[in-house]
Design a protein around this motif. Structure first.
Motif, PDB file in Angstrom:
ATOM      1  N   GLY A  19     -14.266   5.532  -8.078  1.00 11.55           N
ATOM      2  CA  GLY A  19     -14.402   4.163  -7.604  1.00 11.55           C
ATOM      3  C   GLY A  19     -13.141   3.599  -6.963  1.00 11.55           C
ATOM      4  N   SER A  20     -12.044   4.335  -7.004  1.00 12.16           N
ATOM      5  CA  SER A  20     -10.803   3.876  -6.378  1.00 12.16           C
ATOM      6  C   SER A  20     -10.926   3.935  -4.866  1.00 12.16           C
ATOM      7  CB  SER A  20      -9.625   4.748  -6.814  1.00 12.16           C
ATOM      8  OG  SER A  20      -9.403   4.622  -8.185  1.00 12.16           O
ATOM      9  N   ARG A  21     -10.105   3.121  -4.212  1.00 12.20           N
ATOM     10  CA  ARG A  21     -10.128   3.074  -2.753  1.00 12.20           C
ATOM     11  C   ARG A  21      -8.714   2.885  -2.242  1.00 12.20           C
ATOM     12  NH1 ARG A  21     -12.901  -1.808   0.492  1.00 12.20           N
ATOM     13  NH2 ARG A  21     -11.884  -2.857  -1.223  1.00 12.20           N
ATOM     14  N   MET A  22      -8.377   3.579  -1.159  1.00 11.41           N
ATOM     15  CA  MET A  22      -7.094   3.408  -0.479  1.00 11.41           C
ATOM     16  C   MET A  22      -7.383   2.895   0.928  1.00 11.41           C
ATOM     17  SD  MET A  22      -5.152   6.926  -1.621  1.00 11.41           S
ATOM     18  CE  MET A  22      -3.624   6.538  -0.818  1.00 11.41           C
ATOM     19  N   ILE A  23      -6.696   1.812   1.290  1.00 16.01           N
ATOM     20  CA  ILE A  23      -6.841   1.239   2.624  1.00 16.01           C
ATOM     21  C   ILE A  23      -5.505   1.399   3.340  1.00 16.01           C
ATOM     22  CG2 ILE A  23      -7.252  -0.874   3.933  1.00 16.01           C
ATOM     23  CD1 ILE A  23      -8.985  -1.820   1.567  1.00 16.01           C
ATOM     24  N   PHE A  24      -5.536   1.921   4.545  1.00 14.59           N
ATOM     25  CA  PHE A  24      -4.336   2.114   5.354  1.00 14.59           C
ATOM     26  C   PHE A  24      -4.396   1.133   6.521  1.00 14.59           C
ATOM     27  CE2 PHE A  24      -5.465   6.043   3.310  1.00 14.59           C
ATOM     28  CZ  PHE A  24      -4.272   6.465   2.763  1.00 14.59           C
ATOM     29  N   SER A  25      -3.308   0.450   6.773  1.00 14.65           N
ATOM     30  CA  SER A  25      -3.279  -0.505   7.869  1.00 14.65           C
ATOM     31  C   SER A  25      -1.884  -0.518   8.479  1.00 14.65           C
ATOM     32  CB  SER A  25      -3.665  -1.902   7.360  1.00 14.65           C
ATOM     33  OG  SER A  25      -3.896  -2.764   8.452  1.00 14.65           O
ATOM     34  N   PHE A  26      -1.693  -1.372   9.462  1.00 15.38           N
ATOM     35  CA  PHE A  26      -0.388  -1.502  10.098  1.00 15.38           C
ATOM     36  C   PHE A  26      -0.193  -2.964  10.472  1.00 15.38           C
ATOM     37  CE2 PHE A  26      -3.561  -0.089  13.127  1.00 15.38           C
ATOM     38  CZ  PHE A  26      -3.458  -1.016  14.149  1.00 15.38           C
ATOM     39  N   ALA A  27       1.067  -3.343  10.606  1.00 16.56           N
ATOM     40  CA  ALA A  27       1.390  -4.734  10.931  1.00 16.56           C
ATOM     41  C   ALA A  27       2.524  -4.760  11.945  1.00 16.56           C
ATOM     42  CB  ALA A  27       1.774  -5.492   9.660  1.00 16.56           C
ATOM     43  N   GLY A  28       2.326  -4.097  13.067  1.00 13.53           N
ATOM     44  CA  GLY A  28       3.365  -4.020  14.079  1.00 13.53           C
ATOM     45  C   GLY A  28       3.704  -5.364  14.701  1.00 13.53           C
ATOM     46  N   LEU A  29       2.690  -6.053  15.229  1.00  6.84           N
ATOM     47  CA  LEU A  29       2.926  -7.333  15.892  1.00  6.84           C
ATOM     48  C   LEU A  29       2.633  -8.528  14.991  1.00  6.84           C
ATOM     49  CD1 LEU A  29       1.431  -6.438  19.392  1.00  6.84           C
ATOM     50  CD2 LEU A  29       3.829  -6.444  18.676  1.00  6.84           C
ATOM     51  N   ASP A  30       1.660  -8.367  14.087  1.00  3.35           N
ATOM     52  CA  ASP A  30       1.368  -9.422  13.119  1.00  3.35           C
ATOM     53  C   ASP A  30       0.717  -8.789  11.886  1.00  3.35           C
ATOM     54  OD1 ASP A  30      -1.580  -9.345  13.337  1.00  3.35           O
ATOM     55  OD2 ASP A  30      -1.282 -10.286  15.297  1.00  3.35           O
ATOM     56  N   ALA A  31       0.581  -9.590  10.841  1.00  2.32           N
ATOM     57  CA  ALA A  31       0.049  -9.073   9.574  1.00  2.32           C
ATOM     58  C   ALA A  31      -1.410  -9.446   9.363  1.00  2.32           C
ATOM     59  CB  ALA A  31       0.903  -9.595   8.422  1.00  2.32           C
ATOM     60  N   ASP A  32      -2.088  -9.947  10.382  1.00  2.00           N
ATOM     61  CA  ASP A  32      -3.471 -10.397  10.226  1.00  2.00           C
ATOM     62  C   ASP A  32      -4.429  -9.301   9.761  1.00  2.00           C
ATOM     63  OD1 ASP A  32      -2.851 -12.978  10.834  1.00  2.00           O
ATOM     64  OD2 ASP A  32      -3.506 -12.872  12.939  1.00  2.00           O
ATOM     65  N   ARG A  33      -4.171  -8.058  10.120  1.00  2.00           N
ATOM     66  CA  ARG A  33      -5.063  -6.959   9.713  1.00  2.00           C
ATOM     67  C   ARG A  33      -5.134  -6.800   8.196  1.00  2.00           C
ATOM     68  NH1 ARG A  33      -6.533  -3.035  13.154  1.00  2.00           N
ATOM     69  NH2 ARG A  33      -6.430  -1.517  11.487  1.00  2.00           N
ATOM     70  N   THR A  34      -4.118  -7.285   7.479  1.00  2.00           N
ATOM     71  CA  THR A  34      -4.087  -7.118   6.029  1.00  2.00           C
ATOM     72  C   THR A  34      -4.695  -8.308   5.284  1.00  2.00           C
ATOM     73  OG1 THR A  34      -1.879  -8.107   5.792  1.00  2.00           O
ATOM     74  CG2 THR A  34      -2.000  -5.727   6.208  1.00  2.00           C
ATOM     75  N   ARG A  35      -4.993  -9.388   5.983  1.00  2.00           N
ATOM     76  CA  ARG A  35      -5.556 -10.574   5.313  1.00  2.00           C
ATOM     77  C   ARG A  35      -6.937 -10.247   4.743  1.00  2.00           C
ATOM     78  NH1 ARG A  35      -2.596 -15.206   6.546  1.00  2.00           N
ATOM     79  NH2 ARG A  35      -1.247 -14.982   8.353  1.00  2.00           N
ATOM     80  N   GLY A  36      -7.205 -10.753   3.562  1.00  2.00           N
ATOM     81  CA  GLY A  36      -8.514 -10.557   2.940  1.00  2.00           C
ATOM     82  C   GLY A  36      -8.622  -9.303   2.091  1.00  2.00           C
ATOM     83  N   ILE A  37      -7.613  -8.473   2.105  1.00  2.00           N
ATOM     84  CA  ILE A  37      -7.620  -7.268   1.271  1.00  2.00           C
ATOM     85  C   ILE A  37      -7.106  -7.644  -0.116  1.00  2.00           C
ATOM     86  CG2 ILE A  37      -6.587  -4.987   0.916  1.00  2.00           C
ATOM     87  CD1 ILE A  37      -6.354  -4.766   3.984  1.00  2.00           C
ATOM     88  N   SER A  38      -7.781  -7.152  -1.146  1.00  2.00           N
ATOM     89  CA  SER A  38      -7.334  -7.360  -2.523  1.00  2.00           C
ATOM     90  C   SER A  38      -6.867  -6.010  -3.058  1.00  2.00           C
ATOM     91  CB  SER A  38      -8.473  -7.905  -3.375  1.00  2.00           C
ATOM     92  OG  SER A  38      -8.029  -8.139  -4.683  1.00  2.00           O
ATOM     93  N   ALA A  39      -5.617  -5.941  -3.526  1.00  2.00           N
ATOM     94  CA  ALA A  39      -5.036  -4.649  -3.910  1.00  2.00           C
ATOM     95  C   ALA A  39      -4.283  -4.745  -5.229  1.00  2.00           C
ATOM     96  CB  ALA A  39      -4.105  -4.169  -2.809  1.00  2.00           C
ATOM     97  N   HIS A  40      -4.046  -3.569  -5.814  1.00  2.00           N
ATOM     98  CA  HIS A  40      -3.214  -3.443  -7.009  1.00  2.00           C
ATOM     99  C   HIS A  40      -1.833  -2.906  -6.651  1.00  2.00           C
ATOM    100  CE1 HIS A  40      -6.558  -4.244  -9.668  1.00  2.00           C
ATOM    101  NE2 HIS A  40      -7.262  -3.346  -9.008  1.00  2.00           N
ATOM    102  N   ARG A  41      -1.744  -2.298  -5.471  1.00  2.00           N
ATOM    103  CA  ARG A  41      -0.483  -1.701  -5.043  1.00  2.00           C
ATOM    104  C   ARG A  41      -0.369  -1.771  -3.530  1.00  2.00           C
ATOM    105  NH1 ARG A  41       0.915   4.661  -5.175  1.00  2.00           N
ATOM    106  NH2 ARG A  41       2.973   4.515  -4.263  1.00  2.00           N
ATOM    107  N   VAL A  42       0.831  -2.106  -3.047  1.00  2.00           N
ATOM    108  CA  VAL A  42       1.111  -2.109  -1.615  1.00  2.00           C
ATOM    109  C   VAL A  42       2.301  -1.181  -1.384  1.00  2.00           C
ATOM    110  CG1 VAL A  42       1.912  -3.472   0.341  1.00  2.00           C
ATOM    111  CG2 VAL A  42       0.256  -4.449  -1.218  1.00  2.00           C
ATOM    112  N   ALA A  43       2.143  -0.244  -0.470  1.00  2.00           N
ATOM    113  CA  ALA A  43       3.223   0.676  -0.127  1.00  2.00           C
ATOM    114  C   ALA A  43       3.599   0.440   1.339  1.00  2.00           C
ATOM    115  CB  ALA A  43       2.786   2.123  -0.346  1.00  2.00           C
ATOM    116  N   PHE A  44       4.811  -0.031   1.553  1.00  2.00           N
ATOM    117  CA  PHE A  44       5.328  -0.247   2.903  1.00  2.00           C
ATOM    118  C   PHE A  44       6.074   1.009   3.321  1.00  2.00           C
ATOM    119  CE2 PHE A  44       5.168  -4.471   1.046  1.00  2.00           C
ATOM    120  CZ  PHE A  44       4.719  -5.275   2.071  1.00  2.00           C
ATOM    121  N   ASP A  45       5.734   1.576   4.475  1.00  2.00           N
ATOM    122  CA  ASP A  45       6.476   2.716   4.998  1.00  2.00           C
ATOM    123  C   ASP A  45       7.129   2.287   6.304  1.00  2.00           C
ATOM    124  OD1 ASP A  45       7.511   5.269   5.154  1.00  2.00           O
ATOM    125  OD2 ASP A  45       5.746   6.083   6.168  1.00  2.00           O
TER     126      ASP A  45
END
Length: 193
Positions: A19-45
């Motif tokens: 039941g676990s899920r990993m979501i991959f995204s990017f925020a090059g110009l803005d962080a809007d792509r990450t809005r609305g995601i509910s997470a237990h862990r955020v990994a910035f690379d």
């Protein structure tokens, strides 16, 4: 074991049989792509390339996690003003201390710290074809004999921050892939075959 025909395996999302899920995204110009995601862990690379203003917005994905909300930051700092450099300054700043098996100073073991603030330039041994796990390219700053990086340990400059915001400097010369391979050692030293 972790995936089946019922799990998703796409570029931006992986789901697992538990039941676990990993979501991959990017925020090059803005962080809007990450809005609305509910997470237990955020990994910035590649944090050094991120706009510092995006970090707070992305961290809001942890706001529903009442237990811990883990944050992980990684990258390769390019200057002392990047988001990664700022995070490092706020962290416990752990450096890897490697003891020399050959020499001591005043009866105490000699330690080598591979960072610009300490000994890294004197620790970059010469290129030779015998470089291996037993005869590493990285050498003691004092006696210039090969070190055994696997005997090293992490020492936190600010140990009181260790459990709240641990930071680890992982330089290439302590990674077995580099210190035990003549080809990788040559590349690390900037020499061509």
């Amino acid at each position: 074991l972790w995936q089946s025909t019922a799990t998703e395996d796409s570029v931006l999302q992986r789901t697992f049989t538990n039941g676990s899920r990993m979501i991959f995204s990017f925020a090059g110009l803005d962080a809007d792509r990450t809005r609305g995601i509910s997470a237990h862990r955020v990994a910035f690379d590649e944090l050094q390339d991120m706009d510092k203003d995006h970090i707070g917005i992305i961290l809001e994905t942890l706001s529903a996690d009442k237990d811990y909300g883990l944050e992980q930051y990684s990258g390769t700092s390019k200057t002392t003003t990047t988001a990664l450099a700022v995070a490092w300054q706020q962290s416990s700043q752990a450096e890897f201390w490697i003891p020399c098996q050959h020499c001591t100073t005043n009866g105490a073991r000699t330690y080598n710290i591979p960072s610009l603030d300490h000994d890294i330039e004197r620790m970059l041994g010469p290129l030779h074809m015998d470089i291996s796990e037993d005869c590493a390219g990285i050498v003691c700053r004092k006696c210039a004999k090969p070190l055994r990086p696997r005997t090293g340990r992490w020492v936190h400059r600010y140990p009181e921050k260790r459990w709240d915001f641990a930071g680890y400097h992982i330089p290439q010369p302590i990674i077995p892939l580099h210190y035990s391979s003549p080809k990788k050692w040559a590349a690390l030293l900037g020499k061509r075959d």
